[in-house]
Write a protein that holds these residues in place. Structure first.
Motif, short mmCIF file in Angstrom:
data_model
loop_
_atom_site.label_atom_id
_atom_site.label_comp_id
_atom_site.label_asym_id
_atom_site.label_seq_id
_atom_site.Cartn_x
_atom_site.Cartn_y
_atom_site.Cartn_z
N GLN A 1 -76.01 -15.54 47.39
CA GLN A 1 -75.81 -14.24 46.57
C GLN A 1 -75.11 -13.13 47.09
O GLN A 1 -74.84 -12.12 45.74
N GLN B 1 -82.01 -18.32 42.59
CA GLN B 1 -82.68 -18.30 43.61
C GLN B 1 -84.33 -18.43 43.09
O GLN B 1 -85.16 -19.12 43.55
N ASP C 1 -83.49 -20.94 45.16
CA ASP C 1 -84.01 -20.74 46.77
C ASP C 1 -85.37 -21.08 47.10
O ASP C 1 -85.87 -21.90 47.57
N GLN D 1 -88.35 -7.30 43.40
CA GLN D 1 -87.99 -8.66 43.18
C GLN D 1 -89.34 -9.61 42.55
O GLN D 1 -88.58 -10.44 42.24
N1 TRP Z 1 -82.58 -10.91 45.92
C1 TRP Z 1 -83.42 -10.63 47.30
C2 TRP Z 1 -82.64 -9.21 47.67
O1 TRP Z 1 -81.78 -9.11 46.79
C3 TRP Z 1 -83.05 -11.52 47.69
C4 TRP Z 1 -82.90 -13.12 48.48
C5 TRP Z 1 -82.36 -14.00 47.96
C6 TRP Z 1 -84.50 -13.53 47.91
N2 TRP Z 1 -82.87 -15.28 47.85
C7 TRP Z 1 -84.66 -14.85 48.03
C8 TRP Z 1 -85.34 -12.69 47.56
C9 TRP Z 1 -85.49 -15.30 47.59
C10 TRP Z 1 -86.71 -14.24 48.21
C11 TRP Z 1 -87.00 -14.88 47.97
O2 TRP Z 1 -83.28 -8.51 47.79
#
Ligand code: TRP
Length: 331
Positions: free
Chosen positions: A44, A134, A137, A152
């Motif tokens: 990411q 994400q 993830d 988020q």
């Molecule tokens: N997008 C989140 C940030 O910028 C980071 C992140 C990547 C994340 N994968 C995730 C957060 C999965 C929660 C779950 O901080």
């Protein structure tokens, strides 16, 4: 079996107090109760840093040290490097079918980021689609709970939609996650802006020295209408007090300080000195743990490797179930 937590951070710089109150603290508090996976989201991070991979590379270790410093215990929790879990990338491709461009365009967090970065027509597809990755993830680990800061929430909503769509189309396979917001889901920056953010340069890092913390706190805005220490002070919009609310555990002491401040019996310097103290008392044990691990980088990389191995097993199980549901489990 314990329910799972998945959260993560982009390794683009040191983590700061905003990360701590928004999510890190909850992860530490819940790591015994939940099977916790913490993701260093380098794939990411590359979506908006693909031209500077050395920056992402360097910050893998920094973020790992931040995790260990705040008290994520590698004996209990699993720290994972995203790029070394190809199952996440595979899931991302499958989920792409379940999300429309129109829906992604409406994601408020992505929308803001696109505007901030000034992409316009040169918006990279990878960046635009990062909410889909994400979702991969989170679902790769069948996480039930995702501790996150306020910004988020749109990502979790997007994930929930993908899960519902997948389960409706292919049969119930994926766990629909819930966001867990902290008591202080958003910490303002030291400049008083709504959000503490590295790109705005208004952060106190978890790895800042006691001196740096002091310097930053002394620069914070307080009550602009107050000229003399014996003028009555205001608490609304006074970020030094916002921070004290977030970090000071001595509630009755803080209540008393607020009362004295409002009646003009205490100066800004005393209030700031208290905040410096509160922050450094919290950060000192983190500094000590960080120094210990920083002296043994090989051991930290070993923790990441072991965590990632375990993550691949869990994500592999999910991927097998997903491929079966999608009828692409030929062999
Ligand atoms: N997008 C989140 C940030 O910028 C980071 C992140 C990547 C994340 N994968 C995730 C957060 C999965 C929660 C779950 O901080």
């Amino acid at each position: 079996m314990k329910k799972r937590i998945l959260t993560g951070d982009r390794p683009t710089g040191p983590l700061h107090l905003g990360h701590y109150v928004g999510s890190l603290k909850n992860r530490v508090l819940l790591q015994r109760e939940y099977d916790t996976f913490v993701l260093i989201a380098d794939v990411q991070a590359l979506t908006d840093n693909f031209e500077t991979p050395e920056k992402v590379n360097k910050n893998i270790l920094e973020v790992a040290l931040d995790y260990l410093a705040v008290g994520i215990d590698p004996k209990i929790a699993t720290i994972v490097v995203q790029s070394a879990v190809p199952e996440i990338a595979e899931l991302t491709v499958f989920y792409m079918n379940l999300v429309t461009v129109g829906r992604l365009e409406q994601n408020p967090t992505v929308k803001t980021e696109i505007k901030e970065k000034g992409f316009e027509r040169s918006l990279p597809l990878g960046f635009f689609a990062y909410p889909v990755s994400q979702a991969a993830d989170i679902t790769a680990f069948q996480a039930a709970l995702v501790p996150v800061g306020e910004d988020q929430l749109p990502m979790i909503e997007q994930t929930r939609e993908i899960v519902r769509r997948f389960n409706t189309l292919y049969g119930k396979t994926l766990v629909e996650p819930e966001a867990l917001l902290s008591k202080f889901p958003r910490l303002p920056g030291i400049d008083g802006k709504a959000k503490m953010s590295k790109s705005l340069g208004n952060v106190i890092n978890l790895s800042d020295s006691a001196d740096e913390v002091k310097k930053k706190v002394m620069k914070m805005f307080t009550d602009p209408t107050r000229i003399h220490a014996n003028d009555p002070g205001h608490l609304e919009g006074n970020i030094v007090f916002t921070y004290l609310d977030a970090f000071d555990a001595d509630l009755s002491g803080l209540k008393d300080l607020k009362k004295r401040y409002q009646s003009g019996k205490v100066g800004d310097v005393e209030v700031k000195a208290r905040l410096v103290d509160v922050l450094n008392v919290m950060l000192d044990p983190m500094r000590a743990r960080r120094a210990e691990y920083a002296g043994n980088k090989k051991a930290v990389m070993e923790i990441l490797e072991q965590g990632t191995l375990r993550a691949r097993e869990v994500a592999g199980e999910t991927l097998r179930a997903v491929k079966k549901a999608m009828k692409i489990d030929y062999f």
